[in-house]
Scaffold this active site. Structure first.
Site, mmCIF file in Angstrom:
data_model
loop_
_atom_site.group_PDB
_atom_site.id
_atom_site.type_symbol
_atom_site.label_atom_id
_atom_site.label_comp_id
_atom_site.label_asym_id
_atom_site.label_seq_id
_atom_site.Cartn_x
_atom_site.Cartn_y
_atom_site.Cartn_z
ATOM 1 N N HIS A 1 -10.360 -2.067 11.769
ATOM 2 C CA HIS A 1 -9.474 -3.591 11.104
ATOM 3 C C HIS A 1 -9.192 -4.448 11.773
ATOM 4 C CE1 HIS A 1 -4.912 -3.328 9.361
ATOM 5 N NE2 HIS A 1 -5.860 -3.854 8.743
ATOM 6 N N SER B 1 4.949 -10.281 1.123
ATOM 7 C CA SER B 1 4.680 -11.310 -0.697
ATOM 8 C C SER B 1 3.165 -11.729 0.932
ATOM 9 C CB SER B 1 5.667 -12.036 -1.002
ATOM 10 O OG SER B 1 6.246 -13.452 0.218
ATOM 11 N N ARG B 2 2.594 -12.396 -0.866
ATOM 12 C CA ARG B 2 0.598 -12.156 0.233
ATOM 13 C C ARG B 2 0.165 -13.945 -1.066
ATOM 14 N NH1 ARG B 2 -1.425 -8.549 3.825
ATOM 15 N NH2 ARG B 2 -0.029 -7.251 4.080
ATOM 16 N N LYS C 1 -9.506 -2.636 1.967
ATOM 17 C CA LYS C 1 -8.808 -1.416 2.748
ATOM 18 C C LYS C 1 -9.832 -0.304 2.315
ATOM 19 C CE LYS C 1 -6.520 -3.635 5.608
ATOM 20 N NZ LYS C 1 -6.263 -4.451 5.603
ATOM 21 N N ASP D 1 -8.926 -9.772 9.192
ATOM 22 C CA ASP D 1 -9.528 -8.864 8.750
ATOM 23 C C ASP D 1 -9.621 -7.060 9.136
ATOM 24 O OD1 ASP D 1 -6.367 -6.961 7.736
ATOM 25 O OD2 ASP D 1 -7.443 -6.590 5.781
ATOM 26 N N ARG E 1 3.307 -3.449 18.085
ATOM 27 C CA ARG E 1 4.096 -4.369 18.212
ATOM 28 C C ARG E 1 4.972 -3.136 18.950
ATOM 29 N NH1 ARG E 1 6.629 -8.566 14.003
ATOM 30 N NH2 ARG E 1 5.165 -8.173 12.936
ATOM 31 N N ARG F 1 0.762 -1.423 0.197
ATOM 32 C CA ARG F 1 0.140 -0.300 0.052
ATOM 33 C C ARG F 1 0.618 1.255 -0.034
ATOM 34 N NH1 ARG F 1 -1.886 0.517 4.540
ATOM 35 N NH2 ARG F 1 -1.357 -1.033 5.304
ATOM 36 N N TYR G 1 -1.480 -3.844 -6.798
ATOM 37 C CA TYR G 1 -1.147 -4.614 -5.856
ATOM 38 C C TYR G 1 -2.313 -4.229 -5.330
ATOM 39 C CZ TYR G 1 -0.208 -5.543 -0.965
ATOM 40 O OH TYR G 1 0.374 -5.985 -0.088
ATOM 41 N N LYS H 1 -2.596 -10.614 13.355
ATOM 42 C CA LYS H 1 -4.112 -10.952 12.991
ATOM 43 C C LYS H 1 -4.065 -11.780 12.437
ATOM 44 C CE LYS H 1 -5.450 -6.762 11.105
ATOM 45 N NZ LYS H 1 -3.969 -6.440 10.887
ATOM 46 N N THR H 2 -4.002 -11.952 11.550
ATOM 47 C CA THR H 2 -4.381 -13.602 9.968
ATOM 48 C C THR H 2 -4.204 -14.365 11.375
ATOM 49 O OG1 THR H 2 -3.908 -12.467 8.206
ATOM 50 C CG2 THR H 2 -3.522 -14.892 8.617
ATOM 51 N N ASN H 3 -2.784 -14.499 12.256
ATOM 52 C CA ASN H 3 -2.064 -15.606 12.960
ATOM 53 C C ASN H 3 -2.633 -15.622 14.160
ATOM 54 O OD1 ASN H 3 0.441 -17.099 11.871
ATOM 55 N ND2 ASN H 3 0.938 -14.426 11.273
ATOM 56 N N CYS I 1 0.886 -7.228 12.031
ATOM 57 C CA CYS I 1 1.041 -7.246 13.297
ATOM 58 C C CYS I 1 0.424 -9.112 13.339
ATOM 59 C CB CYS I 1 0.949 -6.836 13.745
ATOM 60 S SG CYS I 1 2.123 -5.253 13.685
ATOM 61 N N SER J 1 -0.745 -3.328 10.520
ATOM 62 C CA SER J 1 -0.415 -5.178 9.061
ATOM 63 C C SER J 1 0.803 -5.475 9.551
ATOM 64 C CB SER J 1 -0.133 -3.468 7.782
ATOM 65 O OG SER J 1 -1.459 -2.742 7.370
HETATM 66 P P1 GTP Z 1 -2.522 -7.907 8.005
HETATM 67 O O1 GTP Z 1 -2.760 -9.021 7.123
HETATM 68 O O2 GTP Z 1 -1.289 -6.922 6.680
HETATM 69 O O3 GTP Z 1 -3.309 -6.919 8.161
HETATM 70 O O4 GTP Z 1 -1.438 -8.588 8.668
HETATM 71 P P2 GTP Z 1 -1.521 -9.040 9.625
HETATM 72 O O5 GTP Z 1 -1.885 -8.111 10.910
HETATM 73 O O6 GTP Z 1 -2.409 -9.965 9.484
HETATM 74 O O7 GTP Z 1 -0.581 -9.839 9.968
HETATM 75 P P3 GTP Z 1 -0.170 -11.829 9.802
HETATM 76 O O8 GTP Z 1 -0.793 -12.737 10.554
HETATM 77 O O9 GTP Z 1 0.032 -11.646 9.200
HETATM 78 O O10 GTP Z 1 1.125 -11.998 10.986
HETATM 79 C C1 GTP Z 1 2.628 -10.477 10.237
HETATM 80 C C2 GTP Z 1 3.931 -11.227 10.896
HETATM 81 O O11 GTP Z 1 3.701 -11.438 12.182
HETATM 82 C C3 GTP Z 1 4.312 -12.525 10.293
HETATM 83 O O12 GTP Z 1 5.435 -12.752 10.093
HETATM 84 C C4 GTP Z 1 4.033 -13.618 11.653
HETATM 85 O O13 GTP Z 1 5.248 -14.576 11.648
HETATM 86 C C5 GTP Z 1 4.363 -12.750 13.028
HETATM 87 N N1 GTP Z 1 3.653 -12.493 13.946
HETATM 88 C C6 GTP Z 1 2.051 -12.709 14.265
HETATM 89 N N2 GTP Z 1 1.991 -13.354 15.152
HETATM 90 C C7 GTP Z 1 2.714 -13.573 16.208
HETATM 91 C C8 GTP Z 1 3.100 -13.601 17.712
HETATM 92 O O14 GTP Z 1 1.779 -14.098 18.354
HETATM 93 N N3 GTP Z 1 4.692 -13.658 17.803
HETATM 94 C C9 GTP Z 1 5.273 -13.601 16.849
HETATM 95 N N4 GTP Z 1 6.111 -13.018 17.247
HETATM 96 N N5 GTP Z 1 5.107 -13.053 15.503
HETATM 97 C C10 GTP Z 1 4.110 -13.442 15.467
HETATM 98 C C1 SPV Z 2 -3.118 -4.494 5.079
HETATM 99 O O1 SPV Z 2 -2.038 -3.397 4.762
HETATM 100 O O2 SPV Z 2 -3.526 -4.076 6.125
HETATM 101 C C2 SPV Z 2 -3.710 -5.532 4.548
HETATM 102 C C3 SPV Z 2 -2.993 -5.949 3.120
HETATM 103 O O3 SPV Z 2 -4.677 -6.182 5.103
HETATM 104 S S1 SPV Z 2 -3.808 -4.633 2.162
HETATM 105 O O4 SPV Z 2 -4.899 -5.063 1.876
HETATM 106 O O5 SPV Z 2 -2.949 -4.502 0.757
HETATM 107 O O6 SPV Z 2 -4.002 -3.437 2.810
HETATM 108 MN MN MN Z 3 -4.937 -6.263 7.192
#
Ligand code: GTP
Ligand code: SPV
Ligand code: MN
Length: 591
Positions: A225, A374-375, A205, A276, A406, A69, A196, A251-253, A249, A247
């Site tokens: 978000h 990368s996604r 978004k 998300d 973070r 973005r 992108y 969420k997906t995890n 930080c 982003s």
């Molecule tokens: P967007 O899609 O950009 O909104 O990101 P997101 O908030 O969904 O983040 P995502 O879950 O993809 O995690 C992003 C990064 O943080 C990855 O490299 C993960 O490995 C790392 N991560 C996620 N959860 C943890 C955690 O509990 N501890 C640590 N150390 N790293 C984490």
């Molecule tokens: C974010 O950056 O919070 C994402 C990826 O979830 S994007 O769709 O590119 O905004």
């Molecule tokens: Mn996001």
């Protein structure tokens, strides 16, 4: 025959402006999508991956200047500057249309314009909203077909109703002429010169956060978000939480968390509703109810592996588009940093260059095979832990709202706000180190209120006011918490193991929501008693480590309070008094 006049006018105007050679309506059929996939492969927009190992999967590489973005080139356009600024980049509406109409003029000559009718939320559900994206990018069409519900069924649901207009062209992919512009006052989005993710998949978004947050303010609901997660206890009861992290930080995890062994044995299960975006409303029962308006995951690839997030990994095993990861030429599969310890020997990096894994240096991002941002774009139905409430028309009731960032220092592992307004304050002061999800420096701490800094479609002070006002309408308010998985030791290593073990913290949060556990009061709010965070089965963490993770350092927080005051000052006079009151209380507690 389309009878919707606004839709017909929109298409006629876009046609006259962009001058495409042809127009193709996306009907949502597999047949049409397959044709487009084949065209994309023929035009080298997509690479078809190994169809035995990764059925229905493709790889895409963006141009090197178009990988995230672009917040600096993202605008909220309104008549009055104060209705958008100072956090958002602002352009005056008429000026913006003038600029963009100039850029879009004749931009689709020689190209096809695709009409994508899409629904955010289940088609026809009363809280769902419809958008029409016009684009010249097959990549956008194929991604939107995963991320949202598209096609004729959406047109039927639309009838003569209203929709969000979205016009996109990748144009010449020029960085200088890249604009992602939103017109909340007109329900309109215009995006040009990018191809992108967040810049161009306009349902995500642009609509579901920036335009929707504005709609939410006007109509009395919230677009946030946030991930939405269901936690099932051994008795079979499921409680839901929503969590806002910036982003990249986590969420997906967290949304796809697998309980640690000891919780699994007791019978805990976790269910993903969304990873998300959450649209949140007050239900008739006076609780908050959340819906995930998306239909797919646009997740960060690096770091996703069998240990950290097996559910995400399995979600990407079919019908997925990978963007900017490593291409393994030996068997036409994909790879990224943190997938496993076997980087492919015969491979191309995200730029499409021959990649030598032996030269990979963790500290030098330019040696990475996959881009740090990368996604994968994967359908929600692939997710092994998808909640059976995913398409529930009213969504799921929230027990807790969780904010998190973070932060290497300062923010403890978890703390609980004192009440709704204090919780809004906690969200408003969120700060986090920047990540690769947006262009610009990485690792710099910046204020990111509610993880919405890049996504609020109007004035930030008004957004805070909306949160405060929502509180008065919620009879049964969820409790509000803050978490930080990212505290580091003196060597910069994460102290908390994170990932699955985050359930240990969520468990405490839910116990607090049910008044089942005590807490310790600190100047910033309530933290757990160290012994109340379960550490059973953890190798490197004991109750002393938890004590360390929960420490609230007064001197650090006095600094923090100064930073907050400065930030509120920058936001201007629309920051509500309620939040200044909370800041005053914090300062008093810190004396
Ligand atoms: P967007 O899609 O950009 O909104 O990101 P997101 O908030 O969904 O983040 P995502 O879950 O993809 O995690 C992003 C990064 O943080 C990855 O490299 C993960 O490995 C790392 N991560 C996620 N959860 C943890 C955690 O509990 N501890 C640590 N150390 N790293 C984490
Ligand atoms: C974010 O950056 O919070 C994402 C990826 O979830 S994007 O769709 O590119 O905004
Ligand atoms: Mn996001």
């Amino acid at each position: 025959m389309i009878t919707n006049k606004k839709l017909n006018d929109f298409i006629e105007e876009a046609k006259a402006l962009c001058q495409p050679d042809s127009i193709v309506w996306i009907d949502g059929s597999e047949e049409q999508l397959n044709e487009l996939r084949q065209q994309a492969v023929d035009q080298k927009i997509l690479i078809r991956l190994n169809q035995e190992k990764l059925p229905g999967c493709y790889l895409h590489r963006t141009t090197v200047n178009d990988v995230a973005r672009v917040e600096g080139r993202t605008f909220i356009c309104s008549k009055n500057k104060e209705d958008s600024a100072p956090i958002n980049n602002w352009m005056e509406t008429t000026e913006a249309y003038k600029l963009l109409n100039g850029l879009f003029k004749g931009v689709m000559k020689g190209r096809t314009m695709y009409v994508i009718p899409y629904s955010m939320g289940a088609v026809g559900s009363k809280f769902s909203k419809i958008g029409i994206e016009l684009t010249d990018s097959i990549y956008v069409v194929l991604n939107m077909a995963i991320m949202t519900r598209v096609g004729n069924k959406v047109l039927e649901a639309l009838g003569d109703g209203d929709f969000v207009k979205g016009l996109h062209s990748y144009a010449e992919l020029s960085e200088e002429k890249r604009y992602i512009c939103h017109f909340p006052e007109d329900n309109t989005i215009m995006s040009i010169n990018s191809n992108y993710g967040g810049n161009v998949l306009l349902g995500k978004k642009c609509f579901a956060l920036r335009i929707a947050s504005y709609l939410g303010k006007t109509e009395g609901w919230m677009a946030e978000h946030m991930l939405i997660l269901g936690i099932q206890n051994p008795k079979g009861e499921i409680k839901y939480v929503a969590a806002a992290f910036p982003s990249a930080c986590g969420k997906t995890n967290l949304a796809m968390i697998i309980p640690p062994e000891i919780y699994k044995k007791k019978g805990y299960k976790c269910w993903c509703v969304g990873d998300d975006i959450a649209w949140i409303r007050v239900g008739e029962d006076g609780r908050l109810w959340a819906v995930n308006p998306e239909n797919g995951f646009f997740g960060v690839a690096p770091g996703t592996n069998e240990k950290s997030n097996p559910n995400a990994l399995h979600t990407t095993m079919k019908n997925t588009i990978f963007t900017n990861v490593v291409e393994n030429l030996d068997d036409e599969t994909v790879w990224w940093e943190g997938l496993d310890n076997n980087p492919p020997k015969n491979a191309l990096n995200w730029r499409g260059e021959k990649w030598d894994y032996t030269k990979y240096d963790k500290k030098d991002k330019s040696t990475c095979g996959a881009h740090p941002n990368s996604r994968f774009t994967a359908p929600t139905v692939n997710c092994p832990c998808l909640s059976d409430q995913f398409e529930a028309p009213n969504g799921v009731p929230l027990s807790a709202i969780i904010f998190g960032g973070r932060r290497a220092k300062t923010a403890p592992l978890v703390y609980e706000s004192r009440d709704w307004n204090n919780g809004v304050f906690v969200g408003s002061i969120m700060a986090s180190e920047t990540t690769a999800a947006a262009t610009g420096a990485v690792g710099v701490v910046r204020r990111d209120p509610m993880a919405m800094r890049p996504f609020v479609g109007y004035n930030m002070g008004d957004y805070f006011k909306h949160w405060i006002e929502m509180g008065t309408k919620i009879k049964h308010q969820p409790k509000i918490f803050n978490v930080n998985w990212f505290r580091t030791d003196d060597n910069g290593n994460f102290i908390w193991p994170g990932f699955g073990d985050n359930l240990r913290v969520i468990d405490w949060i839910l116990k607090r929501c049910e008044d089942k556990v005590d807490a310790v009061e600190t100047p910033i709010g309530f933290v757990p008693k160290a012994e109340d965070i379960c550490v059973e089965g953890l190798a490197d963490v004991n109750t002393d480590t938890i004590k360390e993770l929960l420490k609230v350092d007064k001197a650090n927080w006095q600094e923090e309070a100064k930073g907050i005051e400065q930030f509120y000052g920058e936001l201007g006079e629309r920051v509500p008094k309620e939040l200044y009151d909370e800041l005053a209380k914090l300062n008093k507690n810190l004396q």
